[in-house]
Motif scaffolding. Structure first.
Motif, short mmCIF file in Angstrom:
data_model
loop_
_atom_site.label_atom_id
_atom_site.label_comp_id
_atom_site.label_asym_id
_atom_site.label_seq_id
_atom_site.Cartn_x
_atom_site.Cartn_y
_atom_site.Cartn_z
N THR A 248 0.82 -1.21 0.00
CA THR A 248 0.00 0.00 0.00
C THR A 248 0.86 1.26 0.00
O THR A 248 0.56 2.24 -0.70
N GLN A 252 0.77 3.98 -3.05
CA GLN A 252 0.44 5.38 -2.78
C GLN A 252 1.59 6.31 -3.17
O GLN A 252 1.36 7.40 -3.70
N SER A 253 2.82 5.89 -2.91
CA SER A 253 3.97 6.72 -3.29
C SER A 253 4.04 6.87 -4.80
O SER A 253 4.34 7.96 -5.31
N GLN A 254 3.76 5.79 -5.54
CA GLN A 254 3.78 5.87 -7.00
C GLN A 254 2.62 6.69 -7.53
O GLN A 254 2.75 7.44 -8.51
N THR A 255 1.45 6.61 -6.88
CA THR A 255 0.27 7.32 -7.35
C THR A 255 0.40 8.82 -7.15
O THR A 255 0.09 9.62 -8.06
N PHE A 256 0.87 9.23 -5.97
CA PHE A 256 0.95 10.65 -5.65
C PHE A 256 2.29 11.28 -6.02
O PHE A 256 2.48 12.49 -5.83
N GLY A 257 3.23 10.49 -6.52
CA GLY A 257 4.50 11.04 -6.96
C GLY A 257 5.45 11.44 -5.87
O GLY A 257 6.35 12.26 -6.10
N THR A 258 5.31 10.89 -4.68
CA THR A 258 6.22 11.21 -3.58
C THR A 258 7.49 10.38 -3.68
O THR A 258 7.58 9.42 -4.45
#
Length: 327
Positions: A248, A252-258
């Motif tokens: 997860t 999320q890191s890949q989705t939001f670009g963090t």
């Protein structure tokens, strides 16, 4: 049982039980030899239709069929009868470390072979003790035959469950170290794919199960599979909550670009804290376990040492031999 005894003799019930067992074995053989629909072949046909019957897909299907030639005639009996059952048993076998495509068939085959084999051993035991004195009752004979068969049938399930538990403990123990190593690789400038390959190579000796999972993830990424789906599949194969949370975090890191390095740094610190808490939990449980063991192993000998003289003296007094009461 009296009509059977009158018609077939004293062992009439046993003859009927043996005949019923033979009929069941013959029925099982008929089920073995009866061809059934193989879920894998249905998927192969769908893939061939989707690709327009490409020669490569047909050749791959022929190669898989040659690999399953020995189990082909048993496919109707050795495969689950529904998609839900197939998915569930595949997930359990994957969590135990069996990921090849014949694992489901071999699991059902082992259940059938062990069940019938142990039942045959029970029947042989009953046959060897037919002339024993006192004679075995009908209930004892039935239990001696059916009991080992039931135990043999459920033995593979118990083995898979114990193996999955041991593998889960190994993955949980090595996961914090793998995160630390992955964080070091990423901060050193390597990509996510290269970091996973390095982690798999480094953990090969200490945590082989976790290294095999990371190696499979690296192969799937090289094949072009979506990274999010690759990590979801890894979480399903492992069955560990920590890896599910890790999946997860990465998605999320890949989705939001963090930054993946920042996310890994925070999550790796959390995993180290959880490992320390698990160690403290085991340490806090140890005094209770030691107390129980101490009571069971120390108290009975102590009571014997302290009470034996008094018991012997009381027994001597009761028997009227007062001269033997001097210690």
């Amino acid at each position: 049982m009296q009509p059977l005894i009158d018609a077939l003799g004293p062992d009439g019930a046993l003859y009927v039980l043996g005949g019923t067992g033979i009929l069941l074995v013959l029925g099982a053989l008929v089920a073995f030899l009866k061809p059934g629909a193989d879920p894998y072949r249905r998927l192969d046909r769908k893939g061939a239709i989707a690709t327009g019957g490409a020669p490569a897909a047909a050749e791959a299907g022929r190669l898989r069929e040659s690999g399953e030639k020995k189990l082909e005639k048993f496919s109707g009996f050795l495969e689950p009868q529904s998609e839900e059952e197939l998915t569930e048993i595949k997930r359990k076998l994957q969590q135990a470390g069996y990921t090849n495509r014949d694992a489901v068939s071999l699991f059902y085959l082992s259940q059938a072979v062990l069940g019938i084999g142990m039942m045959a051993l029970g029947g042989f035991y009953v046959w060897m003790n037919l002339g024993a004195e006192p004679p075995m009752s009908t209930t004892t004979m039935v239990l001696a035959i059916l009991g080992p068969g039931v135990g043999g049938y459920y033995m593979p399930k118990r083995y898979i469950a114990s193996r999955a538990k041991a593998r889960e403990e190994e993955i949980v123990s090595g996961f914090p170290d793998s995160l630390d190593l992955m964080l070091v690789c990423i901060e050193a400038g390597q990509s996510m794919d290269q970091s996973i390959i390095r982690v798999a190579n480094e953990l090969q000796i200490s945590y082989p199960a976790l290294a095999a999972e990371f190696e499979l993830v690296a192969y799937e990424m090289k094949a072009g599979k979506d990274k999010a789906q690759v990590f979801r599949d890894m979480a399903d194969r492992c069955g560990v909550q920590d890896i599910t949370s890790f999946t997860t975090v990465l998605i999320q890191s890949q989705t939001f670009g963090t930054s993946i390095a920042d996310a890994l740094r925070v999550y790796a610190a959390e995993m180290r804290d959880k490992r320390v808490m698990r160690a403290e939990e085991k340490a806090n449980k140890l005094p209770t376990k030691m107390t129980l063991a101490t009571m069971m192993l120390t108290l009975p000998p102590l009571l014997i040492i302290l009470l034996s003289p008094s018991i012997l003296e009381i027994m001597a007094v009761l028997s009227g031999d007062s001269s033997s009461t001097t210690f």
